[in-house]
Design a protein around this motif. Sequence first.
Motif, PDB file in Angstrom:
ATOM      1  N   TYR A  44      26.867  12.548  20.911  1.00 29.07           N
ATOM      2  CA  TYR A  44      25.718  12.193  21.746  1.00 29.07           C
ATOM      3  C   TYR A  44      24.603  13.219  21.580  1.00 29.07           C
ATOM      4  O   TYR A  44      23.411  12.861  21.584  1.00 29.07           O
ATOM      5  N   GLU A  45      24.961  14.504  21.460  1.00 24.05           N
ATOM      6  CA  GLU A  45      23.945  15.542  21.293  1.00 24.05           C
ATOM      7  C   GLU A  45      23.197  15.356  19.975  1.00 24.05           C
ATOM      8  O   GLU A  45      21.960  15.480  19.927  1.00 24.05           O
TER       9      GLU A  45
ATOM     10  N   ALA B 169      20.906  12.411  20.315  1.00 24.13           N
ATOM     11  CA  ALA B 169      19.749  12.731  21.150  1.00 24.13           C
ATOM     12  C   ALA B 169      18.729  13.552  20.366  1.00 24.13           C
ATOM     13  O   ALA B 169      17.509  13.354  20.506  1.00 24.13           O
TER      14      ALA B 169
ATOM     15  N   GLY C 136      17.781   6.949  22.300  1.00 23.72           N
ATOM     16  CA  GLY C 136      17.791   6.821  23.750  1.00 23.72           C
ATOM     17  C   GLY C 136      19.179   6.466  24.254  1.00 23.72           C
ATOM     18  O   GLY C 136      20.117   6.265  23.472  1.00 23.72           O
ATOM     19  N   PRO C 137      19.340   6.377  25.593  1.00 18.51           N
ATOM     20  CA  PRO C 137      20.664   6.049  26.160  1.00 18.51           C
ATOM     21  C   PRO C 137      21.220   4.732  25.638  1.00 18.51           C
ATOM     22  O   PRO C 137      22.409   4.621  25.337  1.00 18.51           O
TER      23      PRO C 137
ATOM     24  N   ARG D  76      22.298   5.114  22.022  1.00 25.92           N
ATOM     25  CA  ARG D  76      23.526   5.908  21.917  1.00 25.92           C
ATOM     26  C   ARG D  76      24.744   5.075  22.310  1.00 25.92           C
ATOM     27  O   ARG D  76      25.817   5.214  21.727  1.00 25.92           O
TER      28      ARG D  76
ATOM     29  N   GLY E 262      16.555  11.538  18.376  1.00 26.68           N
ATOM     30  CA  GLY E 262      15.623  10.711  19.121  1.00 26.68           C
ATOM     31  C   GLY E 262      16.206   9.430  19.675  1.00 26.68           C
ATOM     32  O   GLY E 262      15.451   8.568  20.151  1.00 26.68           O
TER      33      GLY E 262
END
Length: 308
Positions: free
Chosen positions: A207-208, A211, A216-217, A220, A214
Amino acid sequence: MAGVEIATTVGAARRESALARLLENRHVLGPVMVFPAVCLLAVFLAYPFALGAWLSLTDATIGTPGRFVALANFRYLLGDAVFRLVVFNTALYAGVAVVLKLALGFLLALLVNREFAGKRFVRAVMLLPWIVPTSLSALVFYWLYDGTFSVITWMLKRVGLVEGFINYLGDPTLARASLIAANVWRGIPFFAIGLLAGLQTVSPTLYEAAAIDGAGPWQRFWAITWPLLLPLTAVVTVFSTIMTVGDFQLIWIVTKGGPANATHLLGTLAYQRAIQGGYIGEGAAISGFMLPVLLASVAVAYHYLRRD
């Protein structure tokens, strides 16, 4: 006498050595270790299954062994309007309930996977619907859906949404929706706990990195969470489908298949025909119609388990 004792000791040592070599052979030790489990499965699973399959091919009733009638029970059921309605009820009940349980369970797993105060307490509380005995929760829902004393109706009247009483279990559509809601309430923790365990295995570094790139939730979730949890989701969904198709206690306690067979499932109809009606062969044939669904579900689960 001393010579005889020495010969006896040597013979016993040779037998122990032969037994030890035999048990060290993996081609022998494996079947020996599995034998007790095979016996248990044969007694408690294979024999009832074979007996049920045989009874479905006979016209047995309670107190009579019956005679072989081949597929007559199945042909009769295919022409029975009540049975066709029950097949529709089962497909609707299982389809809607499993989809809702999957969606809400996944959402709940994502929520409790985040860091917040009281996380452990919330995780423990969300197990309550799952650990409460089905018969007890069914009685609670029977009271909640009571046409006169329902607390749901009382709250709706208090906020001005309804004026009169609602006959939840007297209307076919409302009765189906009520039972599906009860099943969803009971089944959400099964999905949530299973998927939460899967979420715990996803590395935060993924996830890092996403992120930093770029994402977004939502991106991801579709690029990381969903692909990694798909095998586990499939297995959990299959097991839930098996349990939902074979549901009995909730239906029987709340509606007993009514009104007008609107909430009968295959399990409740089989019980009604075989035990209450006495037509053992016909009841066994009704249960047999669940077999293709269960076999397909097991095949899907086995496929994803092998992939893992």
